[in-house]
Design a protein around this motif. Structure first.
Motif, PDB file in Angstrom:
ATOM      1  N   GLY A 109       0.807  -1.212   0.000  1.00  0.00           N
ATOM      2  CA  GLY A 109       0.000   0.000   0.000  1.00  0.00           C
ATOM      3  C   GLY A 109       0.844   1.268   0.000  1.00  0.00           C
ATOM      4  N   SER A 110       2.158   1.121  -0.074  1.00  0.00           N
ATOM      5  CA  SER A 110       3.053   2.283  -0.065  1.00  0.00           C
ATOM      6  C   SER A 110       3.194   2.859  -1.467  1.00  0.00           C
ATOM      7  CB  SER A 110       4.433   1.880   0.462  1.00  0.00           C
ATOM      8  OG  SER A 110       5.368   2.922   0.253  1.00  0.00           O
ATOM      9  N   LEU A 111       2.667   4.041  -1.691  1.00  0.00           N
ATOM     10  CA  LEU A 111       2.815   4.693  -2.990  1.00  0.00           C
ATOM     11  C   LEU A 111       4.266   5.103  -3.231  1.00  0.00           C
ATOM     12  CD1 LEU A 111      -0.388   6.937  -3.081  1.00  0.00           C
ATOM     13  CD2 LEU A 111      -0.069   4.635  -3.995  1.00  0.00           C
ATOM     14  N   THR A 112       4.954   5.488  -2.167  1.00  0.00           N
ATOM     15  CA  THR A 112       6.370   5.838  -2.286  1.00  0.00           C
ATOM     16  C   THR A 112       7.172   4.639  -2.787  1.00  0.00           C
ATOM     17  OG1 THR A 112       6.186   7.448  -0.499  1.00  0.00           O
ATOM     18  CG2 THR A 112       8.393   6.682  -1.041  1.00  0.00           C
ATOM     19  N   GLY A 113       6.890   3.475  -2.229  1.00  0.00           N
ATOM     20  CA  GLY A 113       7.579   2.261  -2.663  1.00  0.00           C
ATOM     21  C   GLY A 113       7.313   1.942  -4.117  1.00  0.00           C
ATOM     22  N   ALA A 165      -3.698   1.166  -0.265  1.00  0.00           N
ATOM     23  CA  ALA A 165      -3.318   2.588  -0.290  1.00  0.00           C
ATOM     24  C   ALA A 165      -4.478   3.451   0.202  1.00  0.00           C
ATOM     25  CB  ALA A 165      -2.906   2.990  -1.707  1.00  0.00           C
ATOM     26  N   ALA A 166      -5.690   3.088  -0.208  1.00  0.00           N
ATOM     27  CA  ALA A 166      -6.866   3.819   0.260  1.00  0.00           C
ATOM     28  C   ALA A 166      -7.049   3.642   1.767  1.00  0.00           C
ATOM     29  CB  ALA A 166      -8.112   3.344  -0.489  1.00  0.00           C
ATOM     30  N   LEU A 167      -6.809   2.434   2.263  1.00  0.00           N
ATOM     31  CA  LEU A 167      -6.911   2.181   3.699  1.00  0.00           C
ATOM     32  C   LEU A 167      -5.905   3.033   4.469  1.00  0.00           C
ATOM     33  CD1 LEU A 167      -7.928   0.604   6.172  1.00  0.00           C
ATOM     34  CD2 LEU A 167      -6.260  -1.183   5.590  1.00  0.00           C
ATOM     35  N   ASN A 168      -4.704   3.137   3.939  1.00  0.00           N
ATOM     36  CA  ASN A 168      -3.698   3.976   4.595  1.00  0.00           C
ATOM     37  C   ASN A 168      -4.155   5.432   4.663  1.00  0.00           C
ATOM     38  OD1 ASN A 168      -2.102   1.722   4.829  1.00  0.00           O
ATOM     39  ND2 ASN A 168      -0.687   2.277   3.182  1.00  0.00           N
ATOM     40  N   ALA A 169      -4.739   5.915   3.566  1.00  0.00           N
ATOM     41  CA  ALA A 169      -5.228   7.296   3.545  1.00  0.00           C
ATOM     42  C   ALA A 169      -6.338   7.497   4.568  1.00  0.00           C
ATOM     43  CB  ALA A 169      -5.717   7.654   2.146  1.00  0.00           C
ATOM     44  N   TYR A 170      -7.240   6.528   4.659  1.00  0.00           N
ATOM     45  CA  TYR A 170      -8.328   6.612   5.644  1.00  0.00           C
ATOM     46  C   TYR A 170      -7.766   6.653   7.059  1.00  0.00           C
ATOM     47  CZ  TYR A 170     -12.478   5.356   8.356  1.00  0.00           C
ATOM     48  OH  TYR A 170     -13.484   5.333   9.278  1.00  0.00           O
ATOM     49  N   THR A 171      -6.716   5.871   7.306  1.00  0.00           N
ATOM     50  CA  THR A 171      -6.096   5.840   8.627  1.00  0.00           C
ATOM     51  C   THR A 171      -5.569   7.211   9.021  1.00  0.00           C
ATOM     52  OG1 THR A 171      -5.452   3.517   8.287  1.00  0.00           O
ATOM     53  CG2 THR A 171      -4.313   4.735  10.030  1.00  0.00           C
ATOM     54  N   ILE A 172      -4.910   7.892   8.076  1.00  0.00           N
ATOM     55  CA  ILE A 172      -4.369   9.228   8.347  1.00  0.00           C
ATOM     56  C   ILE A 172      -5.493  10.204   8.714  1.00  0.00           C
ATOM     57  CG2 ILE A 172      -3.296  11.250   7.297  1.00  0.00           C
ATOM     58  CD1 ILE A 172      -1.580   9.396   5.637  1.00  0.00           C
ATOM     59  N   VAL A 173      -6.559  10.182   7.927  1.00  0.00           N
ATOM     60  CA  VAL A 173      -7.660  11.118   8.155  1.00  0.00           C
ATOM     61  C   VAL A 173      -8.355  10.821   9.482  1.00  0.00           C
ATOM     62  CG1 VAL A 173      -9.879  11.943   7.276  1.00  0.00           C
ATOM     63  CG2 VAL A 173      -7.996  11.497   5.673  1.00  0.00           C
ATOM     64  N   LEU A 174      -8.605   9.543   9.749  1.00  0.00           N
ATOM     65  CA  LEU A 174      -9.276   9.171  10.997  1.00  0.00           C
ATOM     66  C   LEU A 174      -8.433   9.547  12.209  1.00  0.00           C
ATOM     67  CD1 LEU A 174     -11.712   7.707  12.312  1.00  0.00           C
ATOM     68  CD2 LEU A 174     -10.367   5.595  12.174  1.00  0.00           C
ATOM     69  N   TYR A 202       3.351   1.626  10.195  1.00  0.00           N
ATOM     70  CA  TYR A 202       4.442   0.782  10.650  1.00  0.00           C
ATOM     71  C   TYR A 202       4.527  -0.480   9.799  1.00  0.00           C
ATOM     72  CZ  TYR A 202       4.329   3.727  14.836  1.00  0.00           C
ATOM     73  OH  TYR A 202       4.362   4.797  15.697  1.00  0.00           O
ATOM     74  N   SER A 203       5.753  -0.929   9.551  1.00  0.00           N
ATOM     75  CA  SER A 203       5.930  -2.135   8.743  1.00  0.00           C
ATOM     76  C   SER A 203       6.970  -3.062   9.350  1.00  0.00           C
ATOM     77  CB  SER A 203       6.354  -1.776   7.316  1.00  0.00           C
ATOM     78  OG  SER A 203       6.644  -2.955   6.576  1.00  0.00           O
ATOM     79  N   ASN A 204       6.625  -4.329   9.404  1.00  0.00           N
ATOM     80  CA  ASN A 204       7.523  -5.356   9.910  1.00  0.00           C
ATOM     81  C   ASN A 204       8.640  -5.660   8.916  1.00  0.00           C
ATOM     82  OD1 ASN A 204       8.288  -7.099  11.966  1.00  0.00           O
ATOM     83  ND2 ASN A 204       6.942  -8.749  11.341  1.00  0.00           N
ATOM     84  N   THR A 258      12.796   3.070  13.596  1.00  0.00           N
ATOM     85  CA  THR A 258      11.444   3.650  13.661  1.00  0.00           C
ATOM     86  C   THR A 258      10.365   2.657  13.247  1.00  0.00           C
ATOM     87  OG1 THR A 258      11.381   4.474  11.387  1.00  0.00           O
ATOM     88  CG2 THR A 258      12.438   5.880  13.043  1.00  0.00           C
ATOM     89  N   GLU A 259      10.741   1.706  12.389  1.00  0.00           N
ATOM     90  CA  GLU A 259       9.805   0.724  11.825  1.00  0.00           C
ATOM     91  C   GLU A 259       8.680   1.388  11.044  1.00  0.00           C
ATOM     92  OE1 GLU A 259      10.367  -2.984  14.929  1.00  0.00           O
ATOM     93  OE2 GLU A 259       8.774  -1.550  15.347  1.00  0.00           O
ATOM     94  N   GLU A 260       8.912   2.627  10.621  1.00  0.00           N
ATOM     95  CA  GLU A 260       7.911   3.340   9.864  1.00  0.00           C
ATOM     96  C   GLU A 260       8.122   3.134   8.359  1.00  0.00           C
ATOM     97  OE1 GLU A 260       6.673   7.347  10.696  1.00  0.00           O
ATOM     98  OE2 GLU A 260       7.496   7.206  12.732  1.00  0.00           O
ATOM     99  N   SER A 261       7.014   2.872   7.666  1.00  0.00           N
ATOM    100  CA  SER A 261       7.052   2.709   6.227  1.00  0.00           C
ATOM    101  C   SER A 261       6.740   4.041   5.561  1.00  0.00           C
ATOM    102  CB  SER A 261       6.023   1.670   5.784  1.00  0.00           C
ATOM    103  OG  SER A 261       5.989   1.559   4.366  1.00  0.00           O
ATOM    104  N   PRO A 262       7.359   4.344   4.435  1.00  0.00           N
ATOM    105  CA  PRO A 262       6.984   5.562   3.690  1.00  0.00           C
ATOM    106  C   PRO A 262       5.599   5.405   3.094  1.00  0.00           C
ATOM    107  CG  PRO A 262       8.498   4.248   2.374  1.00  0.00           C
ATOM    108  CD  PRO A 262       8.426   3.596   3.740  1.00  0.00           C
ATOM    109  N   TRP A 263       4.834   6.467   3.126  1.00  0.00           N
ATOM    110  CA  TRP A 263       3.483   6.407   2.595  1.00  0.00           C
ATOM    111  C   TRP A 263       3.503   6.312   1.074  1.00  0.00           C
ATOM    112  CZ3 TRP A 263      -0.296   5.719   6.051  1.00  0.00           C
ATOM    113  CH2 TRP A 263      -0.083   6.124   7.371  1.00  0.00           C
TER     114      TRP A 263
END
Length: 245
Positions: A143-147, A168-177, A232-234, A240-245
């Motif tokens: 779901g990473s558009l950057t990737g 990708a849409a789910l990730n966007a919803y997460t940010i907004v929520l 976050y991504s395993n 940081t374990e953070e994934s680029p959006w």
């Protein structure tokens, strides 16, 4: 005792997440489209001495099913502390943007995106009654558009359109929520358990369900100082374990 609802929890990563949360002393509602399959999974956990588990029927594409599950949990608990939106489908293959049937893409969105919205909105009332509500949306590194825009990314060639776009849409919803709930004690994050060996991918992934579940729990059972609105991504190896959006 904190309560958690996990959708799609009768097998694989969802079931292992339920097991590990039970071992940590939470009460787990093991969500499953099939109550029979959910009950079988719950009974197997009880036979291991993990008693605080209850199968609950919830089809994330069926509003009546979601409302029924919400009413059961409200009657029994009065609130919900944690919602883990784990249910997801990959869709039929091949999935190419040029010719994938729109109906097939919509079917994947109905579960992976709109299903999460329906469940989340239905349970917000109960989550707001918790002292430390958590919403974890189980996503994918795909779901990473950057990737996907980076030819050097290790998964650059993997682009199943239905699945990629839904996550990708789910990730966007997460940010907004997360933004809308930022002034409340909510923590809302997108969590990628990593490329895990499951039936979902014909057991092709290098990761284990144990590692995937542990990662989900790490970024779900957080304190009041933890971030919200993160991805976050395993599969990310930095601290940081953070994934680029």
């Amino acid at each position: 005792m904190k309560s958690v609802l996990i959708t799609g929890a009768n097998r694989s990563i969802g079931l292992e997440t339920a097991k590990q949360l039970l071992e940590r002393g939470l009460f787990v509602y093991l969500g499953s489209r099939s109550l029979e399959k959910g009950a079988t999974a719950a009974q197997a956990l009880k036979e291991k001495g993990l008693e605080h588990v209850q199968a609950i029927e919830i089809d994330v594409t069926n509003p009546a099913s979601i409302l029924s599950a919400k009413n059961i949990i409200e009657k029994e608990q009065g609130k919900l502390d944690i919602l883990i939106n784990n249910a997801g489908i990959s869709g039929a293959y091949p999935q190419q943007a040029m010719d994938a049937p729109a109906e097939g893409i919509q079917e994947v969105f109905d579960t992976n995106f709109f299903g999460v919205i329906h469940v989340t909105q239905a349970f917000l009332e109960l989550l707001k009654k918790s002292d430390s509500p958590r919403i974890s949306n189980i996503t994918s590194g795909l779901g990473s558009l950057t990737g996907h825009a980076d030819p050097s990314w290790k998964y650059y060639q993997v682009k199943p359109v239905s699945y990629v776009c839904s996550k990708a849409a789910l990730n966007a919803y997460t940010i907004v929520l997360a933004h809308e709930l930022k002034d409340l004690p909510f923590k809302v994050n997108a969590i990628d358990p990593g490329y895990t060996a499951t039936a979902f991918n014909q057991f092709s992934g290098p990761g284990t369900v144990e590692s995937a579940a542990s990662f989900i729990i790490k970024h779900t059972l957080t304190d009041e100082h933890a971030p919200t609105g993160k991805f976050y991504s395993n599969d990310i190896e930095d601290a940081t374990e953070e994934s680029p959006w």
